[in-house]
Motif scaffolding. Structure first.
Motif, PDB file in Angstrom:
ATOM      1  N   TYR A 181     -18.074  12.911   1.114  1.00 21.06           N
ATOM      2  CA  TYR A 181     -17.897  13.153   2.552  1.00 21.06           C
ATOM      3  C   TYR A 181     -16.428  13.428   2.863  1.00 21.06           C
ATOM      4  O   TYR A 181     -16.092  14.336   3.629  1.00 21.06           O
ATOM      5  N   TYR A 182     -15.542  12.640   2.259  1.00 21.09           N
ATOM      6  CA  TYR A 182     -14.115  12.889   2.441  1.00 21.09           C
ATOM      7  C   TYR A 182     -13.752  14.301   1.986  1.00 21.09           C
ATOM      8  O   TYR A 182     -13.099  15.063   2.713  1.00 21.09           O
ATOM      9  N   LYS A 183     -14.160  14.656   0.785  1.00 14.58           N
ATOM     10  CA  LYS A 183     -13.728  15.932   0.214  1.00 14.58           C
ATOM     11  C   LYS A 183     -14.324  17.130   0.943  1.00 14.58           C
ATOM     12  O   LYS A 183     -13.647  18.140   1.158  1.00 14.58           O
ATOM     13  N   LYS A 184     -15.587  17.025   1.344  1.00 11.60           N
ATOM     14  CA  LYS A 184     -16.262  18.175   1.943  1.00 11.60           C
ATOM     15  C   LYS A 184     -15.948  18.341   3.424  1.00 11.60           C
ATOM     16  O   LYS A 184     -15.818  19.462   3.919  1.00 11.60           O
ATOM     17  N   GLU A 185     -15.812  17.227   4.152  1.00  9.93           N
ATOM     18  CA  GLU A 185     -15.754  17.341   5.606  1.00  9.93           C
ATOM     19  C   GLU A 185     -14.464  16.831   6.240  1.00  9.93           C
ATOM     20  O   GLU A 185     -14.163  17.177   7.383  1.00  9.93           O
ATOM     21  N   LEU A 186     -13.706  16.015   5.532  1.00 11.41           N
ATOM     22  CA  LEU A 186     -12.550  15.386   6.166  1.00 11.41           C
ATOM     23  C   LEU A 186     -11.227  15.874   5.585  1.00 11.41           C
ATOM     24  O   LEU A 186     -10.343  16.341   6.302  1.00 11.41           O
ATOM     25  N   GLY A 187     -11.104  15.725   4.292  1.00 17.73           N
ATOM     26  CA  GLY A 187      -9.844  15.961   3.605  1.00 17.73           C
ATOM     27  C   GLY A 187      -9.489  14.720   2.815  1.00 17.73           C
ATOM     28  O   GLY A 187     -10.068  13.648   2.990  1.00 17.73           O
ATOM     29  N   GLY A 188      -8.530  14.857   1.927  1.00 18.08           N
ATOM     30  CA  GLY A 188      -8.120  13.718   1.127  1.00 18.08           C
ATOM     31  C   GLY A 188      -9.210  13.272   0.188  1.00 18.08           C
ATOM     32  O   GLY A 188     -10.108  14.036  -0.173  1.00 18.08           O
TER      33      GLY A 188
END
Length: 593
Positions: A181-188
């Motif tokens: 979820y971080y990598k696909k939608e948020l960053g970091g």
């Protein structure tokens, strides 16, 4: 710290964990740090996009300087691309407005003028403007103003190490426990955020965590359990976790709002896992803080407003359990300085000198144990009160002075003992004897601590005299409401038995009679005091502090103390209006020499 380093002909930005490698004239992923002439320049240095004075609770920080104001500022840009960002108007903005510049020094001076205890770097990701934030924070330290980061937690390890001793608190938005979820939608990435949370804590920076619960994105029981367990096991069971409700914004306009039931489910889950300080945010839930040991209500909140705060120097006043967080050494503020008495030190000193020039000190017939003094404005009753303090302070030094007075503003059925750390006066602060104060609350059922009571002038008007004449003594303030004078007398009897404690009873006499009537009524009261005859008080005596006066007279009877009137006057002596006057007297209480 050095904010960049050269690697393979490029400059590596060291502000966040992306470590962008920038060619000449290239801008980092955040959009605000640029390689110019082989050095990386923060383009938003001095250029803010949002600037407000907020309650610290709005950050949210609930265990960091509660009930204080924080000067809050942000620039533009971000190193994340959250589709639900509520501040997307500045975080995703690309155009930097350089027409207005504000220096770190100017920002700190505004914080001082607005009585802000902290400066918060927020609204957009502060890591990307750390050079600016750091310079503000370093300047703020000179004035004992603390600094706060409200962040996504993707700082570089170099920045977190540099923050030590500069940034005092962080609220980290732990957005999910899913790395994808971080990598696909948020960053970091999740791993780095988790490591940084631990890094902050290990560096002595106060940490609170926020999770925006988004339906279908991060609201499963499994994921919330993983977050709660991580906080407990790695940051500690007392680390505050703020659960915030999502509302449709930016690109996520089709998702529903977070329901209260979901927030409450997450709250109950976190409590069952063992987190002590869990808060449901941004929907008006009560969000109180309780002692983890005795369950005493310590802080009562309504939205961002503090209705009650009884934490004393970071501890529960009932059982002395430490409440994790960052707290000011609390102070009982001087709220009537400038009205009842001068707000400037030199003016008070001059008044006292003038008072003392108008009488000659006689030989004492009594060894002082207590005084009764008035509490009107110094221009009316200051001479009368000062005379008693001057005489009483000649014999010995005391460890503490206990001052007891009636409540004029609030009606309540107990007595309140002040549990602040210091007592503010224009002559300097007086230390409050907290050990003694806590023992009173423990030993006398009618004693409590009610914070809002301690803005009372009947006791505060005594504080400058106490600071002047008993300069080495601590103070204990007791403000009473509707209590039985017999109960108060038991405490007074204890006090007069203590060689290291001096007692002050605060009261004015009759109110708003004509001069002749006032003299007659006040004479009844003073006769009752001197003759130690409680029955005389029922013959028409009046005093706003009658409970304290009768309690002291009863103690005088029990302890064979003598009472001597030192001075009596009325407001007529100042105003020359004999139609409605107030009576004032000072009385010395002690043993025969």
């Amino acid at each position: 710290m050095q904010y960049y380093k050269e690697k393979n002909g490029k400059q590596t930005c060291l502000l966040c964990s992306y470590y962008c490698h920038l060619k000449p004239n290239q801008v980092g992923l955040c959009g605000v740090n640029k390689n110019i002439n082989n050095s990386i320049k923060c383009l938003v240095y001095g250029h803010i996009s949002a600037f407000n004075i907020d309650p610290i609770e709005k950050k949210p920080l609930y265990h960091f300087l509660p009930n204080s104001k924080s000067l809050s500022l942000g620039t533009i840009g971000c190193n994340f691309k959250c589709s639900f960002c509520q501040n997307h108007g500045i975080s995703q903005e690309k155009n930097i407005n350089t027409s207005n510049y504000i220096s770190p020094q100017e920002i700190v001076q505004i914080a001082i003028q607005k009585d802000c205890k902290s400066i918060s770097y927020t609204y957009n990701e502060p890591t990307i403007f750390y050079p600016f934030a750091k310079d503000i924070a370093v300047e703020a330290k000179k004035y004992n103003i603390k600094s706060v980061f409200v962040s996504n937690g993707f700082e570089s390890k170099e920045v977190i190490d540099d923050m030590q001793g500069i940034i005092d608190a962080v609220n980290i938005d732990l957005k999910s426990f899913s790395n994808s979820y971080y990598k696909k939608e948020l960053g970091g990435n999740l791993h780095q955020v988790l490591q940084n949370l631990i890094h902050f804590k290990n560096n002595g920076i106060w940490v609170e965590v926020t999770t925006l619960i988004i339906p279908s994105k991060n609201d499963s029981i499994k994921e919330l359990s993983l977050i709660a367990n991580f906080i407990k096991e790695n940051l500690g069971e007392d680390t505050p976790w703020h659960l915030s409700a999502f509302h449709p914004d930016y690109k996520d306009l089709e998702l529903p709002r977070t329901s209260f039931d979901k927030l409450k489910q997450a709250y109950d889950l976190a409590k069952s896992i063992g987190l002590n300080n869990v808060y449901i945010g941004n929907i008006g839930y009560e969000n109180n803080t309780y002692c983890k040991t005795c369950k005493e209500l310590l802080i009562s909140r309504e939205y961002y407003k503090i209705n009650k705060d009884i934490i004393v120097n970071g501890r529960c006043p009932k059982c002395n359990t430490k409440v994790q967080g960052v707290y000011e050494m609390s102070k009982r503020k001087a709220v009537v300085a400038g009205t009842f008495y001068p707000s400037k030190k030199d003016e008070i000193i001059k008044l006292i000198k003038d008072f003392n020039s108008k009488f000659k000190l006689k030989k004492l017939a009594l060894e002082p144990k207590a005084i009764i003094v008035p509490h009107a404005g110094y221009i009316y009753s200051g001479f009368t009160a000062n005379l008693a303090y001057n005489i009483a302070s000649k014999n010995q030094e005391y460890k503490r002075v206990v001052v007891i007075g009636p409540s004029h503003k609030l009606y309540f059925k107990k007595a309140s003992v002040c549990l602040k750390h210091k007592y503010e006066t224009p002559l300097g602060d007086i230390n409050i004897d907290l050990d003694y104060a806590n023992k009173l609350i423990k030993n006398y059922k009618w004693c409590d601590y009610i914070q809002e009571v301690h803005e009372e002038h009947s006791t505060e008007t005594q504080a400058p005299f106490i600071k002047h004449y008993f300069s080495n003594s601590e103070i204990v303030e007791i403000v009473y409401g509707k209590i039985d004078f017999n109960e108060l007398s038991e405490l007074i009897q204890q006090i007069v038995d203590e060689k290291d404690t001096f007692l002050v009873i605060s009261t004015d006499l009759s109110h708003f009679y004509n001069l002749k009537e006032a003299n007659s009524i006040d004479n009844i009261c003073l006769n009752a005091i001197v003759k130690k005859d409680l029955s005389l008080f029922d013959k028409g005596a009046e005093a706003c502090g009658m409970i304290g006066v009768k309690a002291l007279v009863k103690a005088s009877i029990k302890k064979s103390l003598e009472n001597e009137v030192l001075h009596y006057c009325t407001s007529y002596d100042r105003t020359k209006d004999d139609s409605k006057v107030v009576g004032y007297a000072s009385v010395l209480v002690g043993y025969n020499n």
